[in-house]
Design an enzyme around this catalytic site. Sequence first.
Site: not given
Length: 507
Positions: A68, A108, A284
């Site tokens: 990521d 994220h 995601s």
Amino acid sequence: MTMPRRSTRPRRIAHAAAALAVAVGAVTSVPAASADPLDDGQWWRTAMGVDELNRAGKGSGITVALIDGPIDSSVPELEGRVASSTTACLAPGGGVRPSTVKGVLADHATSMASLIVGSGRGTARGGRGITGIAPEATLRHYAVTFGDPRDPEKLSCGLEDPSVNVVGDATAKAIRQAVTDGAKVISISLSTDYSNDYVPALLDAYRAGAIVVASTNNDTRQVRWPGLGNGVVTVTHVDAKGNLDDSATRRNNLVDFAAPGTAIATGTWTPSGWRSDGISDGSSQATAITAGGLAALWSAHPEATGNQVLQAARQAVGMRAEGGKYFTWFRRVGDDLPASTGKTESYGFGIVAPADAVKLDVDGLPLTNPMVADKGVVQPTAEEIAAVTPAAGAAPPASASPSASASPSGAQAPEPATDGSVDAAGEEGVGGGSGLVLLVVGLALLAVLGAAVALRLRTGGAKAARDGNTHDAGTDGIQDFDNTHGQAAATDGVAALTKEHSNGVDR
């Protein structure tokens, strides 16, 4: 070259509770929306029976690699839960970029990690936070995308020159490093352009017996690399009613599973610091939940192979019986449910249900990866995968269909679609196994652009999905995202309707 994308979208926290009320109104198995966004945003735990799953396995002994952006491992959910964090991406001023940072650039990865191994401690009322689906798994983090502080959505990574963006190469490199570091499940909530390094990286993963899970792309509603790789588990996202989110990939047989991804508590950085009750949407989240669920399932059957874990997930997708028909759902609810025998139009095999898959005799399932296509031009080829798969030649016969069990919550499913437009499985997408990849390589183009265009077809039909430079052949101009339509479920010859439409939540 298209820019890499993270498959998630933040919501305004102030609107989270009201938004979820719309999403869960008709589902009695999920608590009604309250004044607590964190509770509301963890609806998926009840829907999927995570507490029941965790009584069997919490991920202990399983290493999960998260590929990521940079991460903040100091948030309460992740304190002491990130075993390592590395990157190969170069910094403009020399050296490598920091893989651990604070602030919005770490949003994220921090959120995805929390969904997998979150401790439940956080900054919400009472010191509560996000609880991961595999809280005892070992998490290793690899940063391959870095946002510009002025534009966090503009992601890049340079391996030999910080000004040359090669996120695909960096992702493939991270896959290989994760395998070296002992990862059994690799979670990638990113989509990138093709890299020549993807095929050898995936073969390394399959040789080691690892599972690779990747997201679809929210912006384009299509599948790109690494989700295009043969054998990769490709995931789209649904809301609390089991409906596809309005940003989810549709009519695309590249999808293998669906999982919760709408109105999910993932946490977020704000000007005042980390907030555990931040809510966001996207594939995601569905990818992280799927990867963590597979890790928890595997930890309950430590003698099983990764492919047997995938076989269990494939056979025990969520399904409910109602009025003599079978509907896609988060759990297996009802008696004598049929086996799932193929792909639906947009949900892949169905909604992943690890709390039911864990009940199977996982060690006795076939040793082959059910996501691998064995026909056509594929990347990597089925033969290449078979050659590196441990004990692939000794696969036992397929087991009987999973035994059904009612959800302990007594879930009542939403009303099915009634417009009568049932498409046979495989008509709009293509029924059958995992994807086929057609790699169109022009040597002159490679010399000039250094890029390749990947085309992957599903076994048994003509629909296709291409990489991020184009739109899906199977969706261009044919899908009205505001209308409901019937969808055939792939059960033993019985067509069942699954309601599919935009969730209509105000963002």
